[in-house]
Design a protein around this motif. Structure first.
Motif, PDB file in Angstrom:
ATOM      1  N   TYR A 175       0.840  -1.196   0.000  1.00  0.00           N
ATOM      2  CA  TYR A 175       0.000   0.000   0.000  1.00  0.00           C
ATOM      3  C   TYR A 175       0.877   1.248   0.000  1.00  0.00           C
ATOM      4  N   ILE A 176       0.350   2.289  -0.629  1.00  0.00           N
ATOM      5  CA  ILE A 176       0.950   3.615  -0.587  1.00  0.00           C
ATOM      6  C   ILE A 176       0.001   4.505   0.209  1.00  0.00           C
ATOM      7  N   LEU A 177       0.519   5.185   1.227  1.00  0.00           N
ATOM      8  CA  LEU A 177      -0.306   6.071   2.049  1.00  0.00           C
ATOM      9  C   LEU A 177       0.077   7.519   1.772  1.00  0.00           C
ATOM     10  N   LEU A 178      -0.931   8.340   1.533  1.00  0.00           N
ATOM     11  CA  LEU A 178      -0.706   9.736   1.172  1.00  0.00           C
ATOM     12  C   LEU A 178      -1.654  10.651   1.938  1.00  0.00           C
ATOM     13  N   HIS A 206       3.753   9.360   2.306  1.00  0.00           N
ATOM     14  CA  HIS A 206       4.446   8.875   3.502  1.00  0.00           C
ATOM     15  C   HIS A 206       5.753   8.206   3.085  1.00  0.00           C
ATOM     16  N   PRO A 207       6.883   8.550   3.735  1.00  0.00           N
ATOM     17  CA  PRO A 207       8.188   8.054   3.285  1.00  0.00           C
ATOM     18  C   PRO A 207       8.348   6.536   3.327  1.00  0.00           C
ATOM     19  N   ASP A 208       7.511   5.802   4.067  1.00  0.00           N
ATOM     20  CA  ASP A 208       7.609   4.335   4.095  1.00  0.00           C
ATOM     21  C   ASP A 208       6.964   3.687   2.874  1.00  0.00           C
ATOM     22  N   SER A 209       6.246   4.455   2.073  1.00  0.00           N
ATOM     23  CA  SER A 209       5.497   3.902   0.934  1.00  0.00           C
ATOM     24  C   SER A 209       6.432   3.494  -0.201  1.00  0.00           C
ATOM     25  N   PRO A 210       6.099   2.393  -0.911  1.00  0.00           N
ATOM     26  CA  PRO A 210       5.032   1.437  -0.577  1.00  0.00           C
ATOM     27  C   PRO A 210       5.523   0.435   0.479  1.00  0.00           C
ATOM     28  N   ASP A 264       0.984  -5.507   6.671  1.00  0.00           N
ATOM     29  CA  ASP A 264       1.549  -5.841   7.978  1.00  0.00           C
ATOM     30  C   ASP A 264       2.314  -4.657   8.558  1.00  0.00           C
ATOM     31  N   HIS A 265       3.124  -4.032   7.717  1.00  0.00           N
ATOM     32  CA  HIS A 265       3.942  -2.899   8.167  1.00  0.00           C
ATOM     33  C   HIS A 265       3.059  -1.751   8.644  1.00  0.00           C
ATOM     34  N   TRP A 266       2.063  -1.370   7.846  1.00  0.00           N
ATOM     35  CA  TRP A 266       1.229  -0.229   8.192  1.00  0.00           C
ATOM     36  C   TRP A 266       0.399  -0.493   9.443  1.00  0.00           C
ATOM     37  N   MET A 267      -0.044  -1.747   9.633  1.00  0.00           N
ATOM     38  CA  MET A 267      -0.907  -2.052  10.776  1.00  0.00           C
ATOM     39  C   MET A 267      -0.126  -2.270  12.066  1.00  0.00           C
TER      40      MET A 267
END
Length: 268
Positions: free
Chosen positions: A122-125, A160-164, A168-171
């Motif tokens: 996922y990519i979060l923006l 968000h710099p962690d994207s993508p 598991d990572h985001w949660m």
């Protein structure tokens, strides 16, 4: 439920894609996505859908059964962190200072995500859009309409710099957008979010199911809006109650405590 950026029935989907084209027009070399640059030659208006690929498979450690990513849970849910603090500010009309050099938001925008596919990427923006078409002034201890809004500043997405990253990572932790900065410098080259002073804005959070920035226009997405995060952009705090809330809750507000900067700027 996730929707497709290319689905004409989805309000905001086309707007989301058009945003990249608008940014590209403002910069001949790159499209601004926060701290990430996408080559200007990349099209965000695909003429044909991408070539279908076979579904990815993995073995669920709980059931020992083989699942496709399409069959796995994918109902994103987003929870705003520090919601009570946001409500305290919202009650008095949240103000966010914008400066030429860029200023971080307080309260910072933080969320927790659940319901994502564990192995999918996922990519979060985030983006910040005008809440209405009005300009405001602070008069008689409240915000009132002062006329029609100024021309909209160039709109930018903050990636968000962690994207993508995997679901598991985001949660596994709080998703923090504390590095997003607000500016009133229309010539900004740092990827900061450009806003007009004395205008109301609404932050928006986007969850995009994609493993590559180039695939954003083809990808499914979910947009979340928290009404309590609406704010007025200012160059100096207008409401003393907002100033006090910042002093009481922001650990980096030492300058306000020592010198009363907010009130002094307002008088000037």
């Amino acid at each position: 439920m996730l929707h497709s950026f290319l689905d004409p029935r989805v309000s905001g989907g086309g707007d989301f894609a058009r945003l990249y084209a608008a940014n590209g027009a403002a910069d001949a070399d790159a499209v601004s996505l926060g701290s990430v640059s996408v080559p200007a030659g990349c099209s965000f208006f695909p003429t044909a859908p991408p070539t279908p690929r076979g579904p990815l498979l993995y073995v669920s450690p709980r059931k020992g059964t083989e699942l496709t990513l399409e069959e796995e849970e994918d109902e994103p849910k987003v929870h705003l962190e520090a919601k009570e603090l946001w409500r305290q500010f919202h009650q008095h009309g949240t103000e966010m200072v914008i400066t030429k050099s860029g200023r971080r938001m307080f309260p910072p925008f933080k969320v927790r995500c659940s319901g994502l596919s564990r192995r999918a990427k996922y990519i979060l923006l985030m983006d910040i859009v005008a809440a209405d078409d009005c300009r405001y002034k602070y008069h008689g201890s409240r915000w009132t309409v002062a006329g029609k809004a100024d021309p909209e500043m160039p709109r930018r997405m903050y990636l968000h710099p962690d994207s993508p990253a995997s679901g598991d990572h985001w949660m596994s932790k709080t998703v923090n957008f504390n590095k997003l900065k607000l500016t009133n410098n229309i010539s900004d080259k740092h990827g900061f979010t450009i806003l007009n002073s004395m205008h109301k804005y609404q932050p928006r959070f986007h969850v995009v199911k994609a493993n590559d920035i180039q695939k954003l226009p083809y990808s499914t997405f979910k947009t979340c809006v928290f009404s309590e995060t609406e704010f007025v952009a200012v160059t100096a705090y207008q409401n003393d109650k907002i100033t006090q809330l910042k002093i009481d809750n922001n650990p980096f507000a030492k300058g306000f405590r020592d010198t009363g900067n907010g009130r002094r700027e307002k008088r000037q």
